[in-house]
Design a protein around this motif. Sequence first.
Motif, PDB file in Angstrom:
ATOM      1  N   GLN A   1       0.827  -1.198   0.000  1.00 43.54           N
ATOM      2  CA  GLN A   1       0.000   0.000   0.000  1.00 43.54           C
ATOM      3  C   GLN A   1       0.867   1.256   0.000  1.00 43.54           C
ATOM      4  N   GLN A   2       1.952   1.225   0.760  1.00 43.26           N
ATOM      5  CA  GLN A   2       2.850   2.381   0.805  1.00 43.26           C
ATOM      6  C   GLN A   2       3.502   2.603  -0.555  1.00 43.26           C
ATOM      7  N   GLU A   3       3.896   1.514  -1.213  1.00 41.07           N
ATOM      8  CA  GLU A   3       4.512   1.637  -2.527  1.00 41.07           C
ATOM      9  C   GLU A   3       3.511   2.171  -3.546  1.00 41.07           C
ATOM     10  N   ARG A   4       2.243   1.729  -3.453  1.00 37.08           N
ATOM     11  CA  ARG A   4       1.211   2.240  -4.360  1.00 37.08           C
ATOM     12  C   ARG A   4       0.967   3.730  -4.127  1.00 37.08           C
ATOM     13  N   THR A   5       0.916   4.124  -2.854  1.00 34.41           N
ATOM     14  CA  THR A   5       0.732   5.541  -2.532  1.00 34.41           C
ATOM     15  C   THR A   5       1.902   6.365  -3.049  1.00 34.41           C
ATOM     16  N   ARG A   6       3.106   5.860  -2.851  1.00 36.14           N
ATOM     17  CA  ARG A   6       4.296   6.569  -3.316  1.00 36.14           C
ATOM     18  C   ARG A   6       4.261   6.760  -4.829  1.00 36.14           C
ATOM     19  N   ALA A   7       3.879   5.713  -5.565  1.00 36.28           N
ATOM     20  CA  ALA A   7       3.800   5.808  -7.021  1.00 36.28           C
ATOM     21  C   ALA A   7       2.742   6.816  -7.449  1.00 36.28           C
ATOM     22  N   THR A   8       1.616   6.831  -6.753  1.00 34.97           N
ATOM     23  CA  THR A   8       0.548   7.780  -7.065  1.00 34.97           C
ATOM     24  C   THR A   8       1.014   9.215  -6.839  1.00 34.97           C
TER      25      THR A   8
ATOM     26  N   GLU B   1       2.447  18.152 -11.636  1.00 30.25           N
ATOM     27  CA  GLU B   1       2.519  19.472 -11.015  1.00 30.25           C
ATOM     28  C   GLU B   1       3.801  20.210 -11.417  1.00 30.25           C
ATOM     29  N   PHE B   2       4.929  19.527 -11.386  1.00 34.29           N
ATOM     30  CA  PHE B   2       6.197  20.164 -11.757  1.00 34.29           C
ATOM     31  C   PHE B   2       6.227  20.507 -13.245  1.00 34.29           C
ATOM     32  N   ALA B   3       5.640  19.656 -14.085  1.00 36.34           N
ATOM     33  CA  ALA B   3       5.610  19.933 -15.518  1.00 36.34           C
ATOM     34  C   ALA B   3       4.750  21.153 -15.828  1.00 36.34           C
ATOM     35  N   GLU B   4       3.665  21.319 -15.090  1.00 30.95           N
ATOM     36  CA  GLU B   4       2.747  22.422 -15.353  1.00 30.95           C
ATOM     37  C   GLU B   4       3.211  23.741 -14.733  1.00 30.95           C
ATOM     38  N   HIS B   5       3.755  23.677 -13.525  1.00 31.66           N
ATOM     39  CA  HIS B   5       4.051  24.910 -12.783  1.00 31.66           C
ATOM     40  C   HIS B   5       5.543  25.162 -12.570  1.00 31.66           C
ATOM     41  N   GLY B   6       6.391  24.181 -12.865  1.00 33.67           N
ATOM     42  CA  GLY B   6       7.799  24.339 -12.556  1.00 33.67           C
ATOM     43  C   GLY B   6       8.064  24.110 -11.084  1.00 33.67           C
ATOM     44  N   TYR B   7       9.345  23.989 -10.730  1.00 34.39           N
ATOM     45  CA  TYR B   7       9.681  23.675  -9.337  1.00 34.39           C
ATOM     46  C   TYR B   7       9.266  24.799  -8.394  1.00 34.39           C
ATOM     47  N   ALA B   8       9.593  26.031  -8.735  1.00 34.42           N
ATOM     48  CA  ALA B   8       9.379  27.150  -7.811  1.00 34.42           C
ATOM     49  C   ALA B   8       7.904  27.339  -7.463  1.00 34.42           C
ATOM     50  N   GLU B   9       7.024  27.181  -8.444  1.00 34.59           N
ATOM     51  CA  GLU B   9       5.601  27.458  -8.232  1.00 34.59           C
ATOM     52  C   GLU B   9       4.784  26.219  -7.884  1.00 34.59           C
ATOM     53  N   ALA B  10       5.412  25.059  -7.876  1.00 37.84           N
ATOM     54  CA  ALA B  10       4.673  23.838  -7.541  1.00 37.84           C
ATOM     55  C   ALA B  10       4.250  23.868  -6.070  1.00 37.84           C
ATOM     56  N   ARG B  11       3.113  23.249  -5.772  1.00 32.80           N
ATOM     57  CA  ARG B  11       2.582  23.250  -4.419  1.00 32.80           C
ATOM     58  C   ARG B  11       2.195  21.822  -3.999  1.00 32.80           C
ATOM     59  N   ILE B  12       2.590  21.485  -2.773  1.00 32.71           N
ATOM     60  CA  ILE B  12       2.268  20.165  -2.230  1.00 32.71           C
ATOM     61  C   ILE B  12       0.754  19.960  -2.169  1.00 32.71           C
ATOM     62  N   GLU B  13       0.009  21.032  -1.844  1.00 33.17           N
ATOM     63  CA  GLU B  13      -1.441  20.916  -1.727  1.00 33.17           C
ATOM     64  C   GLU B  13      -2.065  20.463  -3.043  1.00 33.17           C
ATOM     65  N   ARG B  14      -1.603  21.040  -4.145  1.00 34.42           N
ATOM     66  CA  ARG B  14      -2.164  20.641  -5.447  1.00 34.42           C
ATOM     67  C   ARG B  14      -1.754  19.213  -5.798  1.00 34.42           C
ATOM     68  N   MET B  15      -0.553  18.818  -5.416  1.00 29.54           N
ATOM     69  CA  MET B  15      -0.145  17.428  -5.667  1.00 29.54           C
ATOM     70  C   MET B  15      -1.055  16.467  -4.923  1.00 29.54           C
ATOM     71  N   ALA B  16      -1.367  16.794  -3.683  1.00 29.79           N
ATOM     72  CA  ALA B  16      -2.252  15.935  -2.900  1.00 29.79           C
ATOM     73  C   ALA B  16      -3.633  15.851  -3.553  1.00 29.79           C
ATOM     74  N   GLU B  17      -4.138  16.984  -4.055  1.00 31.04           N
ATOM     75  CA  GLU B  17      -5.430  16.986  -4.737  1.00 31.04           C
ATOM     76  C   GLU B  17      -5.390  16.131  -5.992  1.00 31.04           C
ATOM     77  N   ARG B  18      -4.314  16.274  -6.760  1.00 33.91           N
ATOM     78  CA  ARG B  18      -4.191  15.467  -7.991  1.00 33.91           C
ATOM     79  C   ARG B  18      -4.182  13.973  -7.663  1.00 33.91           C
ATOM     80  N   ALA B  19      -3.521  13.625  -6.572  1.00 37.16           N
ATOM     81  CA  ALA B  19      -3.395  12.216  -6.195  1.00 37.16           C
ATOM     82  C   ALA B  19      -4.597  11.714  -5.401  1.00 37.16           C
ATOM     83  N   GLU B  20      -5.520  12.640  -5.070  1.00 35.47           N
ATOM     84  CA  GLU B  20      -6.683  12.316  -4.242  1.00 35.47           C
ATOM     85  C   GLU B  20      -6.235  11.742  -2.900  1.00 35.47           C
ATOM     86  N   LEU B  21      -5.247  12.439  -2.321  1.00 34.99           N
ATOM     87  CA  LEU B  21      -4.710  12.060  -1.022  1.00 34.99           C
ATOM     88  C   LEU B  21      -4.670  13.292  -0.124  1.00 34.99           C
TER      89      LEU B  21
END
Length: 364
Positions: free
Chosen positions: A9-16, A24-44
């Motif tokens: 389960q941890q490995e599946r979560t990590r992959a997600t 997120e990094f492809a769309e916003h770049g490193y500087a503007e990327a946000r952990i919150e949006r990553m969590a939303e994208r991953a539904e976590l």
Amino acid sequence: MARLTRAQQQERTRATVLVAARQEFAEHGYAEARIERMAERAELTRGAVYSNFTGKRALYLAVLADDAEQARTRAERPLESPASTGPALGAFARVWLERLPLTGDTPGSGHLQLRSLSGVLDTEPARTALAELFRFEALLLALALEPHTALRRSTVRMAELALTLLNGAASLAENAPGTSDPFDLARAAEHLSGIALPDGGEPAHLPFVAPARPAQDPWAAPSGLRDEITGGSVGLGDDGVVIVLGVGRLSAAEEAVSAARPGDEVTFVVVTNDPAETGRLARLRITDLTGSLRRVFTDGELPRPRVVFDDDGTVAAALGRKPADDHTEAAIRVHGGLIVARAEGRGAGHAAATHPAHGPRRPA
């Protein structure tokens, strides 16, 4: 349906999380990327992200390291290597330059394709680690370029020049895609083999390095290790030299290789006290380089020293080094299933490599 184990389960979560982070990094770049949006994208939840990664930098390095590993896995081995140093260096440059972004790529996706570290490493330890990794990469490239001769400092310097050229082209392409012709750059790299570079003397500290201490200790060689250069398994029970280097001391690998005897099995074990970031940086850079080497050089031409990551400290502990950190430098010489010499501190790899291969005689 069988329930997933906690590890699965941890490995599946990590992959997600990695998939969401890459988007997120492809769309916003490193500087503007946000952990919150990553969590939303991953539904976590944010907590689920942070339970697998310590922060944005660790996530970014993990994405790049994963991309580099996938590229290396896809690499096809050549049927034969280029016949001489110049063409080999040109072939390596052409493979390496395939990552340059195109004019229509978004900045974020271009940075990922380049595996760019611009604006990411903003601490002194991280910068030091990158400098040490660069020198280690140059050593591995030099060993591949001239696999059948003793290591020459001039070849390492040539490899450093080539990597400087390629990394400089990547830096320019990051901000102005399409400004450099990859074929011209590859030809320029090929011609570096014709530049006369002095071999230079040995490092100034070597005459002051203490000799390795003779020993007759049983050697319980750790198993289940992988050579990052060839992808094959590593058995540390072979006669030879095992050198544990912190990421901040990887430049010491050159002096150890130069001191090793013909036929010695030399293994570099890479350690760090910061696996989440420094460890991933090391894995990214070494994986990236070896992926390119595998596409240019045959198995017989790849660098002979073996490179092992020791994330959990198994090898370091077997040597009596626990815990290991970024400045660790310790080495042993193994012969006949015994540790016959030990060395620690600056120049340890050189000391173990120059110790008599058979070690002290056993008492009758």
